[in-house]
Scaffold this active site. Structure first.
Site, PDB file in Angstrom:
ATOM      1  N   ARG A  52       0.841  -1.198   0.000  1.00  0.00           N
ATOM      2  CA  ARG A  52       0.000   0.000   0.000  1.00  0.00           C
ATOM      3  C   ARG A  52       0.873   1.245   0.000  1.00  0.00           C
ATOM      4  NH1 ARG A  52      -1.140   2.056   4.571  1.00  0.00           N
ATOM      5  NH2 ARG A  52      -1.648   0.088   5.624  1.00  0.00           N
ATOM      6  N   TYR A 105     -16.525  17.247 -15.841  1.00  0.00           N
ATOM      7  CA  TYR A 105     -16.896  15.838 -15.945  1.00  0.00           C
ATOM      8  C   TYR A 105     -17.909  15.512 -14.854  1.00  0.00           C
ATOM      9  CZ  TYR A 105     -16.371  10.849 -14.949  1.00  0.00           C
ATOM     10  OH  TYR A 105     -16.611   9.536 -14.666  1.00  0.00           O
ATOM     11  N   ASP A 177      -6.960  19.011 -14.854  1.00  0.00           N
ATOM     12  CA  ASP A 177      -7.284  17.668 -15.326  1.00  0.00           C
ATOM     13  C   ASP A 177      -6.856  17.589 -16.788  1.00  0.00           C
ATOM     14  OD1 ASP A 177      -8.466  15.360 -16.351  1.00  0.00           O
ATOM     15  OD2 ASP A 177     -10.221  15.517 -15.053  1.00  0.00           O
ATOM     16  N   LYS A 202      -7.982   6.368 -19.467  1.00  0.00           N
ATOM     17  CA  LYS A 202      -8.270   6.882 -20.797  1.00  0.00           C
ATOM     18  C   LYS A 202      -7.046   6.774 -21.706  1.00  0.00           C
ATOM     19  CE  LYS A 202     -12.282   7.971 -18.915  1.00  0.00           C
ATOM     20  NZ  LYS A 202     -12.074   7.934 -17.454  1.00  0.00           N
TER      21      LYS A 202
END
Length: 383
Positions: A52, A105, A177, A202
């Protein structure tokens, strides 16, 4: 030759990815482990103790992403929204304020409106292509000016350098972004931004086979905060997801060139259709953000939106009739996608100031043969 002087594709293939010292493997291994042997109490090998906190496969991706964005620190997450949530928790406190795009978004809007607002974070939507409108939205409590450029799904363009100056004058951070552009087409940190956000699902992943997110920063103290919150919140990328994303990033440059080539041809074809009232693509000289996009982007991207003159049902019909353009959410993969934002990706914004037009169709233009894509759209339009 130093990494700083290397070209984009060289960095994409090599940054953070030396040959494996044990076997000589040229591809970074998938370190599918949760824990690591320590050579004594507190004596970790390479700083690895628990995955982690740190994992070699994830670290390779993070170093590569930082190099592609020309930043110093990269962080990989389980999704783009996990990256956004971690950033907000690391930077903001109850009572703070954020300026967001008025066509953000849908998932980002939902995060601010339905999640962050519950722990006291306030936000104001503003037209991010209008510097004066953003300035008017800033308050003494503003901690972040948050922009997408191009925006999703209306393809608005923000002047990154101008907004960086505005944010810094107000004592705030500029967060960009960069998902739609990808680091190949645009590098916000170079233009003055403080944080770059990606949904690596993406264009960076590029094959619709992995979900992920990323943050890239230059500032050491901000990086320390993000590292602490990433470890404390735990929404990190797993090693296999990191490996898939790293594999996708290697071909980002060549894919983006094809995405752009195909998008430009499709925009040209759409321009001859009487059924369309508006084409939204920053590569068009008639686009209000064209000059800014030309200044800060290498090319104009593979995302295209348009509005149907006959309204919402006509837009839905085009989406339903397409075949080679797959009807689906997401974007940035090698295959072409079509969607109706108002009923799909941006349904969460319905009834809000961020509601998108019902007559809007969004295309994620893939890398297929463009003649086949145009023929499919012609069928979807009815001939």
């Amino acid at each position: 030759m130093t990494a700083d002087s290397q070209g984009f594709s060289t960095r994409a293939i090599h940054a953070g990815q030396p040959a494996d010292p044990t076997t000589g493997a040229v591809v970074t291994p998938i370190y599918a482990t949760s824990t690591y042997l320590q050579d004594g109490v507190g004596r970790m090998r390479g700083g690895y103790e628990y995955s982690r906190t740190k994992n070699p496969t994830r670290r390779a991706l993070e170093e590569c992403l930082a190099a592609l964005e020309e930043g110093r620190h990269g962080f990989a997450f389980a999704s783009g929204l996990a990256a956004e949530d971690t950033l907000l928790r690391a930077v903001c406190a109850p009572g703070d304020h954020v300026v967001i795009p008025d066509d953000a978004y849908g998932g980002t809007f939902r995060l601010f409106d339905k999640v962050a607002s519950r722990w006291g974070l306030d936000y104001t939507p503003a037209k991010i292509s209008d510097v004066a409108a953003v300035r008017a939205a800033v308050t003494p409590r503003t901690r972040i000016v948050w922009v997408e450029t191009p925006t999703n799904p209306l393809l608005g363009i923000a002047d990154i350098a101008a907004l960086a100056q505005l944010a810094h004058d107000a004592g705030a951070l500029l967060v960009v972004d960069n998902t739609f552009a990808s680091p190949y087409l645009q590098q916000p940190l170079v233009l003055g931004a403080d944080v770059v956000v990606h949904s690596t699902t993406k264009y960076l992943g590029g094959h619709s086979d992995v979900v992920g997110g990323a943050l890239v920063v230059d500032d050491d103290s901000l990086a320390d905060e993000l590292a602490f919150h990433s470890n404390s919140m735990g929404a990190i990328s797993g090693p296999f997801d990191a490996w898939l994303t790293l594999r996708g990033a290697k071909t980002l440059a060549v894919r983006m060139e094809r995405h752009c080539d195909n998008a430009e041809r499709i925009v040209e074809w759409l321009g001859g259709r009487d059924e369309i009232s508006h084409i939204l693509y920053p590569g068009l000289e008639t686009h209000s953000g064209h000059e800014v996009a030309a200044k800060q982007m290498r090319r104009f991207g593979g995302m295209v939106s348009f509005r149907m003159r006959a309204g919402e049902e006509a837009a839905v019909a085009v989406c339903d009739r397409a075949e080679l353009f797959t009807l689906g959410e997401s974007l940035g993969g090698v295959e072409s996608l079509i969607e109706h934002p108002g009923r799909m990706t941006h349904a969460s914004a319905a009834g809000s100031p961020l509601e998108v037009p019902g007559d809007l169709v969004r295309l994620s233009v893939g890398i297929e043969d463009v003649e086949d894509l145009i023929a499919d759209l012609a069928r979807a339009f009815g001939g």
